[in-house]
Design an enzyme around this catalytic site. Structure first.
Site, short mmCIF file in Angstrom:
data_model
loop_
_atom_site.label_atom_id
_atom_site.label_comp_id
_atom_site.label_asym_id
_atom_site.label_seq_id
_atom_site.Cartn_x
_atom_site.Cartn_y
_atom_site.Cartn_z
N HIS A 156 0.81 -1.21 0.00
CA HIS A 156 0.00 0.00 0.00
C HIS A 156 0.85 1.27 0.00
O HIS A 156 0.57 2.23 -0.70
CB HIS A 156 -0.90 -0.03 1.24
CG HIS A 156 -1.98 0.97 1.23
ND1 HIS A 156 -3.17 0.77 0.59
CD2 HIS A 156 -2.05 2.20 1.80
CE1 HIS A 156 -3.94 1.83 0.76
NE2 HIS A 156 -3.29 2.72 1.49
N HIS A 162 -10.73 2.31 -1.09
CA HIS A 162 -10.92 1.87 0.29
C HIS A 162 -11.67 0.55 0.25
O HIS A 162 -12.71 0.38 0.88
CB HIS A 162 -11.65 2.94 1.12
CG HIS A 162 -10.95 3.23 2.41
ND1 HIS A 162 -11.58 3.59 3.55
CD2 HIS A 162 -9.63 3.19 2.71
CE1 HIS A 162 -10.69 3.78 4.51
NE2 HIS A 162 -9.50 3.54 4.02
N HIS A 213 -10.85 -2.92 0.95
CA HIS A 213 -10.91 -3.92 2.02
C HIS A 213 -11.72 -3.41 3.22
O HIS A 213 -12.61 -4.11 3.70
CB HIS A 213 -9.51 -4.35 2.44
CG HIS A 213 -8.77 -5.14 1.40
ND1 HIS A 213 -8.47 -4.62 0.17
CD2 HIS A 213 -8.31 -6.40 1.42
CE1 HIS A 213 -7.83 -5.55 -0.53
NE2 HIS A 213 -7.72 -6.64 0.20
#
Ligand SMILES: Nc1ncnc2c1ncn2[C@@H]1O[C@H](COP(=O)(O)OP(=O)(O)O)[C@@H](O)[C@H]1O
Ligand SMILES: [Mg+2]
Lengths: 219, 742, 80, 80
Positions: free
Chosen positions: B56, B102, B104
């Site tokens: 990420h 966004h 998960h």
């Protein structure tokens, strides 16, 4: 006409109201912070839309006890004009300047939609520029716009002609299709729809213009 | 105070291979950390490395390929690498924008996941000095029949509305798809566009030594600890266990933060500013220091805390929302403090910039972390993962696809499918008129907001067609970029630049990596050909459950400029008698079309090919028809083909049309439902038609005269007419009906 | 001292949320669910240690802010 | 049978509403107000008269609908 817009933390239609007021009255309104305790000498005070205090606890509840509200009440007691739009209407009911309460929309969802509004009373200082029973198009954008009052209050409002705007198509479950009401004296009005968003032909119409110009003529 | 980390080490639990694995680091990566530090890290340091080196934050699987995207152009003020991209709108105005996933968190807790996604992307934009003026959202859900879908749709939509509405930023568009491939991994991609003045843009590079580091916003709690590593991990059946990492959004505080930041930005006080998003205090402090080439020293005891006895590890990894980190001009602390206190927000000086090049943390009087910043940021691992190209699909001829009973029955069916039905149920939960500058509301080709106080308009759209991307990643990548370009063009806007959100499965699988590579290559080519660079973006990998990846979904968010909003086009038919023209060539490509999916029953074959030269030539031509006032209505042709495009124009106006299939067409269903690219429907006044057609032909563009606007039904010669009212009823019915059943 | 405050809608005041919950429970297949009323519940920590004073202060809080007495009732419980 | 259900945020979960109420009480001049946590309270009428069955059914309702168990806890009380 001189005007003021109260800015609460979380207000978000304060700029929209200011732009509309300046466009129609030619004068920029005073922007007054909720923690102030004095209001400038003005003819009209606007409690704008938005999510003051996040709409936490109950929409409008915390703003209704803001420091500025004493001055706002005094302004109304003196017979000067006061309007609450959307969250501002919620503040007016929470501050007991108007009767009833605005509950969660019957469909439970936030609703943003341009709705037909019926002008139910064209004799108020805010609606002289409209014709009775005419239908105007004004957007609503709210989560808690479902007007509730007990039977006696509703009867009184109806009997005294204090229901000023009614939904042509009810978006939120309001009793008697109520979209806007006025106090007995005729100087304090609250409504859920946003007339300040329809004052520019480029933005979906000008049906909100008479709302502000009526007050201007009244003062 | 002890001066080395060594001294505190024995109070830390020893780092075991299990702990390393729990932090999502490989053995090799851990070995690299030890090498860079020249010693074993303690737990706090390991946590910091793990979030900074997560997919990420570090883009370790994607950086190599992202470098292939074009990012420059005369309009670009700031490309990728900052909190958001910045483009020039002329007259000193700039647009600041970005899209972020966004996914998960939204699957685990749809309301809060989506809400905090919207909050995060808005912070990225106002961190740079821009007031957010438009939000968009690109959503992918599982099959409607899947047990979780309805609950996820309801939660995500109300979460997006709950946050954006409270902030007072209009949500003016987006896209929504349903497909079984998202059953276990929904996608929630949020985009924000803000406006700033070109001379008042704020960046994140911490400059100078000895400058105060200031924390503002909400207090730090134990929210979302390890959110960033979670966003990079695949799901499995016990992912419920990861639940406590969910963060709760507080849009009211963010609204105050927005106003306070913009107020402070009017003072000469900020050297650098960075929001605390994923990996919170860690990534914000490391990135600011790294970009400015300085060290940073934080005293964690000064961090405003919501909970008792938080450890250094927890504070550094917390993802509490609505927080910002700033480096201030020395001596300006009080100016800043006063503004934040006025807005009722926490303000704390928590550190100082240094010349050590290290991130140094003290807590409870001890140094708990002392690591060089360079390896955390720049030297993060970078992988060139193995990949295989997707298999080429055969082109399917229209004649191989079964024809419908009547064209109008097929059209009616399509308009009522989850793929093409009205999204009104969604966008009516978003305030799209707040700020009183919305010129085009959701439901058109692009949302348009006026640049406040000017005649300029900003058009915004998001698009991608995942089924094309899977069938042919390269064509799909090109198509996604081209479709945004076309949607902007259809309003009369000149497309300026894009942001992206690249959602894919597990990059450690070569087929998935192949999809990623193909999509990037296609995007890059389209961006180059259209002078339409990428200025910001986000990558979301590992969208995969039990080995089943999502459809490759490189969502593209495009923005464009309308010089004069009085010359803007909308898709609604305007007047009876207007002539309906189709610009661009139609072969009748039904492979991967919605016709194939819903009428024929099976999606297969190659997607429609993209021709970027044509795309540009035809789009530029259509834009002049809009700006010179000739076009009365414009709509691009995409999902569902010409028939669907015309139906949308009819439904938006209530006016019907009399139409005829061009005589040379062999397979009418291919003509009306084929998804060939680079096409627009344009209407013009009857009197202008002849002249316009001549001009189009002179420009070397294929044009068909399809018919006339009029009546109240769509009437294709030789086919059964269908009333606009009936189409509209079908179109509006599906989503509300679906959402109101249990 | 810790206080528990319940805020409920008065009889006769319509409760869109409670109603929606009731319908949703029915639709989920729960049988025999009658009226559902939704209210608020607050836990408030107070420095005050004198129960009488704490109660008086909480009553004032409810009247002024926590409840809208046009439509809501409140009930205050103090933790022993 | 009547049930009372309390739904509260789990420990450590941010409670923006409670925080705002706490601040507002302070602004109104109430002193000594510490932490405020806001939750939901529901009154549910049930046809079921067997307490064990009622409780089992209410638990299912909480898990499925009434509480968001990712961030909330619930507590069920049955009226005697
Ligand atoms: N999640 C969403 N939020 C807001 N608007 C949406 C959303 N999904 C779809 N829309 C709107 O619905 C319309 C149709 O969407 P789409 O079919 O994707 O349009 P297009 O084919 O022009 O790209 C667009 O105007 C789009 O902005
Ligand atoms: Mg389109």
């Amino acid at each position: 006409m001189k005007s003021a817009v109260i800015v609460f933390p979380g207000s978000n239609c304060d700029r929209d109201a200011a732009v509309a007021l300046e466009r129609i009255t030619g004068n920029a309104p005073h922007m007054v912070w909720h923690k102030d305790t004095d209001l400038p000498e003005v003819d009209l005070v606007v409690l704008p839309g938005g999510f003051s205090f996040g709409d936490y606890l109950r929409s409008g509840a915390m703003s209704a006890s803001s420091p500025i509200m004493a001055a706002v009440k005094a302004h109304a007691d003196a017979g000067r004009y006061l309007v609450g739009i959307c969250n501002g209407f919620q503040v007016l009911t929470e501050a007991h300047l108007l009767p009833g309460a605005l509950m969660r929309n019957a469909g439970l969802n936030f609703v943003c939609r341009t709705v037909p509004l019926i002008v139910a009373n064209d004799e108020t200082a805010f609606t002289r520029g409209y014709k009775k029973d005419s239908i105007i198009k004004v957007p609503v954008a709210h989560h808690d716009g479902n007007y509730f009052a007990d039977d006696a209050t509703l009867e009184m409002l109806e009997g005294e002609g204090r229901v000023v705007f009614r939904y042509g198509e009810n978006p939120n479950g309001s009793l008697h299709d109520i979209a806007g009401i006025i106090n007995k004296r005729g100087n304090v009005l609250g409504l859920m729809p946003h007339p300040e968003r329809v004052v520019d032909p480029m933005l979906g119409g000008e049906d909100g213009v008479p709302f502000f110009s009526s007050v201007m003529e009244a003062v | 105070m002890t001066s080395t980390v060594e001294a505190t080490k024995d109070t830390m639990s020893e780092i075991t291979p299990e702990i390393v694995a729990e932090h999502g680091l490989t053995e090799d990566e851990y070995a690299l950390i030890v090498k860079r530090l020249n010693r074993e890290p303690n737990l706090t340091e390991l946590g910091i490395f793990s979030v900074m080196w997560s997919e990420h934050c570090s883009y370790k699987s994607s950086r190599f390929w992202l470098a292939k995207l074009p990012t420059k152009g005369p309009q670009v003020i700031q490309g990728p690498g900052e909190n958001a991209g910045v483009v020039d709108l002329g007259d000193g105005d700039a647009a600041v924008f970005k899209m972020e996933s966004h996914n998960h968190p939204s699957f685990i807790e749809p309301y809060q996941g989506a809400a905090t996604g919207v909050g995060g992307i808005m912070r990225d934009v106002f961190t740079m000095g821009a007031r957010p003026v438009a939000n968009m959202n690109a959503l992918r859900f599982g099959a409607p029949e899947h047990a979780k879908t309805r609950h996820l749709v309801a939660g995500v939509v109300s979460g997006i509305g709950g946050y954006g509405n409270c902030m007072g930023v209009p949500t003016i568009g987006g896209e929504t798809n349903f497909d079984p491939r998202y059953n276990g991994n929904i996608l929630v991609n949020a985009m924000t566009v803000g406006l700033a003045r070109t001379d008042k843009i704020f960046y994140s590079a911490a400059k100078g030594v000895g400058n105060p580091v200031v924390y503002v916003g909400s207090k730090t709690g134990r929210d979302g600890i390890h959110g960033a590593t979670m966003a990079s991990a695949e799901f499995d059946d016990d992912s419920d266990e990861k639940r406590p990492t969910v963060q709760v959004g507080d849009p009211f505080t963010e609204k105050l933060l927005l106003e306070a930041c913009l107020e402070l930005m009017n003072e000469d006080a900020i050297i650098a500013i960075q929001d605390m998003g994923a990996a919170g205090l860690t990534s914000s402090s490391v990135e600011m220091a790294d970009k400015g080439g300085v060290g940073i020293k934080l005293d964690l005891d000064q961090v405003p805390q919501r909970e008792e006895s938080m450890t250094a590890y927890e504070m550094m990894l917390s993802e509490s929302q609505e927080r910002m980190l700033m480096v201030l001009q020395p001596g300006r602390e009080d100016v800043a403090r006063k503004i934040f206190e006025k807005w009722g927000l926490d303000f704390a000086i928590i550190g100082i910039t240094t010349d050590t090049g290290h991130l140094t943390l003290s807590h409870g009087g001890e140094i708990v972390c002392d690591i060089p910043i360079a390896p955390l940021a720049d030297d993060a691992p970078k992988y060139e993962r193995p990949w295989v190209a997707s298999k080429q699909q055969d082109v399917i001829e229209a004649s191989e696809v079964k024809a419908p009973e009547t064209l109008s029955s097929a059209l009616e069916c399509l308009m009522g499918t989850p793929d093409l039905c009205s999204r009104r149920w969604i966008w009516e939960q978003y305030d799209y008129t707040v700020m009183a500058d919305t010129m085009q509301i959701p439901g058109g080709d692009a949302g348009v907001v006026r640049v406040h106080g000017t005649q300029k308009g900003l058009a915004v759209t998001t698009d991608v067609t995942p089924r094309y991307c899977e069938a042919d990643p390269r064509e799909g990548g090109m198509q996604a970029v081209a479709e945004t370009w076309r949607n902007l063009t259809a309003t009369g806007a000149k497309p300026l630049a894009i942001t992206d959100c690249l959602n894919f499965g597990n990059p450690e699988r070569p087929e998935i990596m192949g999809q990623f590579v193909g999509c990037i290559e296609g995007m890059a080519e389209a961006c180059k050909a259209l002078d339409y660079p990428v200025v910001s973006g986000n990558v979301s990998l590992y969208n995969e459950t039990n080995g089943q990846g999502i459809l490759p979904t490189p969502a593209i968010g495009g923005i464009g400029l309308i010089e004069d909003v009085s010359r803007m086009a909308t898709l609604a038919f305007k007047d009876e008698g207007d002539v309906i023209l189709l610009l661009g060539k139609t072969i009748g490509h039904l492979g991967q079309s919605l016709y194939q999916r819903h009428i024929d029953g099976d999606v297969k074959g190659a997607p429609p090919p993209v021709n970027l030269d044509k795309e540009r030539k035809i789009g530029d031509f259509v834009r002049t028809l809009i700006t010179n006032g000739t076009a009365t209505a414009v709509h691009d042709v995409s999902d569902g083909g010409i028939a669907v495009a015309i139906a949308e124009m009819a439904m938006a106006s209530g006016l019907g049309a009399k139409l005829a299939t061009p005589s040379e067409v062999e397979a009418p269903h291919g003509f009306w439902f084929g998804e060939d690219q680079a096409r627009y429907i344009v209407t013009v006044k009857c009197d202008d038609a002849h002249k316009v057609i001549t001009h189009i032909l002179e420009a070397g563009i294929k044009v068909n005269r399809l018919g006339l606007v009029g009546g109240n039904s769509l009437d294709i010669e030789g086919d059964a007419p269908i009333s606009v009212e009936k189409l509209k009823a079908t179109h509006e019915a599906w989503l509300p009906a679906y959402m109101s059943t249990n | 001292m810790k206080a528990h405050v319940h805020i409920t809608l008065k009889n006769g005041v319509l409760d869109p949320q409670g109603k929606a919950v009731q319908n949703a429970l029915g639709a989920l297949g729960f049988e025999g669910v009658g009226n559902v009323r939704q209210g608020k519940y607050m836990e408030i920590d107070l420095d005050e240690s004198d129960p009488a004073k704490a109660r008086a202060s909480l009553e004032a809080m409810c009247e002024k802010l926590l409840a809208n007495t046009v439509i809501e009732n409140y009930k205050i419980d103090l933790e022993a």
